[in-house]
Motif scaffolding. Sequence first.
Motif, PDB file in Angstrom:
ATOM      1  N   UNK A 184       0.871  -1.173   0.000  1.00  0.00           N
ATOM      2  CA  UNK A 184       0.000   0.000   0.000  1.00  0.00           C
ATOM      3  C   UNK A 184       0.909   1.224   0.000  1.00  0.00           C
ATOM      4  N   UNK A 185       0.859   1.994  -1.068  1.00  0.00           N
ATOM      5  CA  UNK A 185       1.694   3.194  -1.185  1.00  0.00           C
ATOM      6  C   UNK A 185       0.794   4.393  -1.422  1.00  0.00           C
ATOM      7  N   UNK A 186       0.978   5.398  -0.579  1.00  0.00           N
ATOM      8  CA  UNK A 186       0.270   6.666  -0.739  1.00  0.00           C
ATOM      9  C   UNK A 186       1.357   7.725  -0.895  1.00  0.00           C
ATOM     10  N   UNK A 222       1.837  14.877  12.793  1.00  0.00           N
ATOM     11  CA  UNK A 222       3.248  14.611  12.495  1.00  0.00           C
ATOM     12  C   UNK A 222       3.661  15.122  11.118  1.00  0.00           C
ATOM     13  N   UNK A 223       2.792  15.883  10.482  1.00  0.00           N
ATOM     14  CA  UNK A 223       3.050  16.427   9.143  1.00  0.00           C
ATOM     15  C   UNK A 223       3.451  15.336   8.152  1.00  0.00           C
ATOM     16  N   UNK A 224       2.795  14.207   8.239  1.00  0.00           N
ATOM     17  CA  UNK A 224       3.128  13.087   7.363  1.00  0.00           C
ATOM     18  C   UNK A 224       2.578  13.332   5.963  1.00  0.00           C
ATOM     19  N   UNK A 225       3.411  13.042   4.972  1.00  0.00           N
ATOM     20  CA  UNK A 225       2.989  13.185   3.580  1.00  0.00           C
ATOM     21  C   UNK A 225       3.076  11.870   2.819  1.00  0.00           C
ATOM     22  N   UNK A 226       3.980  10.994   3.229  1.00  0.00           N
ATOM     23  CA  UNK A 226       4.179   9.729   2.516  1.00  0.00           C
ATOM     24  C   UNK A 226       3.886   8.545   3.429  1.00  0.00           C
ATOM     25  N   UNK A 227       3.249   7.524   2.858  1.00  0.00           N
ATOM     26  CA  UNK A 227       3.006   6.271   3.559  1.00  0.00           C
ATOM     27  C   UNK A 227       3.215   5.127   2.583  1.00  0.00           C
ATOM     28  N   UNK A 228       3.981   4.145   3.003  1.00  0.00           N
ATOM     29  CA  UNK A 228       4.160   2.937   2.204  1.00  0.00           C
ATOM     30  C   UNK A 228       4.266   1.748   3.138  1.00  0.00           C
TER      31      UNK A 228
END
Length: 181
Positions: free
Chosen positions: A75-77, A95-101
């Motif tokens: 799962x990649x965002x 947490x100012x998250x922008x990327x998730x994989x």
Amino acid sequence: VARLHASGALEAHRTEGYRLFLQRVVDVFDVRYAQLAWLDHDWVHTPGSLLPGGDAGIAREEAICARILDEEEVLVIPDIARDPRFAGSRLTLAHSLRFYGSVPLKDRDGYVLGCLALLDTAPRELSDEEIALLNTMATEFMTTLATEATAETTAAGAAGSAAQSAAGATARPNPPRDSSA
């Protein structure tokens, strides 16, 4: 859920080992954070998370990683801020998250127990090679976890048997004395 609890993944003594593994993942992928997310009925356990405050876990309905059960694959965002499913998430905003994989963490029988996730404060993609490496790391991690859990169960069983034998030896009645002596 029963498989998760039986796996030994939630044992508190594993947290420091999880942190060491996750630090290696962060270094290999050059991301800000990594975490192991174990999917329980209504909660996502994240012991050893490198995300500040991440050890506490998160409600399953708020967790991006809960989608791994639907996908059962990577799962990649690339940019969470542009994904309407997660753009307003309390965790990603805090947490100012922008990327998730992430890739699934599967037990020996192929059941998904959770995921190994990469998180960053900048948007990014994962190449096919990076996805393959993340999958390899997840598989090796789960093999190690299963081996350790089996060894611990075997050792506990042996210790229990030894204790039972010792208790049995002391609980035996004295043999009858030969009165002819």
